[in-house]
Write an enzyme that holds these catalytic residues in place. Sequence first.
Site, PDB file in Angstrom:
ATOM      1  N   SER A 141     -11.543  -5.685  -3.773  1.00 61.30           N
ATOM      2  CA  SER A 141     -11.559  -6.481  -2.543  1.00 61.30           C
ATOM      3  C   SER A 141     -12.747  -7.427  -2.507  1.00 61.30           C
ATOM      4  CB  SER A 141     -11.623  -5.553  -1.325  1.00 61.30           C
ATOM      5  OG  SER A 141     -11.820  -6.287  -0.133  1.00 61.30           O
ATOM      6  N   TYR A 154     -13.678   1.686   3.747  1.00 58.22           N
ATOM      7  CA  TYR A 154     -12.819   0.871   2.880  1.00 58.22           C
ATOM      8  C   TYR A 154     -13.648   0.216   1.774  1.00 58.22           C
ATOM      9  CZ  TYR A 154      -9.829  -3.050   1.448  1.00 58.22           C
ATOM     10  OH  TYR A 154      -9.108  -3.971   0.724  1.00 58.22           O
TER      11      TYR A 154
END
Length: 249
Positions: A141, A154
């Site tokens: 990410s 996350y």
Amino acid sequence: MSLTGRRILYTGAAGGLGHQTTLDLLAAGAEVFALDRDHAKNAALIADTPADLAARLHPVEVDLADRPALQSVLDGIVAAGPLDAVINNAAIYPSKPFEAYSLDEHAMIHAVNVEAALICTKAALPGMRGQGWGRVINITSITLSGGWEDLSPYVQSKGALLGLTRAWAREFGKWGITVNAIAPGAFPTDAEKIHPDPEGYNAKVLASQSIKRRGHAGDIAAAIKFFLSEDAGFITGQSLAVNGGWTMQ
């Protein structure tokens, strides 16, 4: 590029980025074992698969946090033949301040975003090692670059995947297996629904990027297909940012 005969395991295969990539992999000749827990998205993927490609799509509805269920699915897949590639894409993406997360919530995010990747890769490794060829692709990410609040579990999970990418690349290379990461930028998927001001967020994304359009699933599909190809056979342990020039390395 042909992927004819390649057996690919893809987690989160029916989601916002996975859906189109799965269709692209099928079109390139691959056989895709598409793992996703969302019944409606699985149905949409099946409906969108052209009839002449449907025999090579194997959708599996499974919760990646359910270790016994996931292991049972994987045992059945590898019993039928070795996997050539694993794409660890599935993730959950809650958003709230760090102190509001319980340890159980941290554990659940880690279970889906990291532990499932460990289980899938471990299941595929013997077959890849035996044939002297394999590809593992971990989807990380842009949030690893910083600048995003309220996503600490996350971000932690994606950092773990990046570390595993490098460790696995070092360990698996002697068997002809490459391991790379793809770090998507901001793509208009369900994950963006956590933002309370969609128009403002869209404007922020475009202002941050060098390329002034939103990314689409085909951009990720192209990167995945490259890493799956023979042309990428001498590339391992790397992270490719696909973010329109938001961050640069």
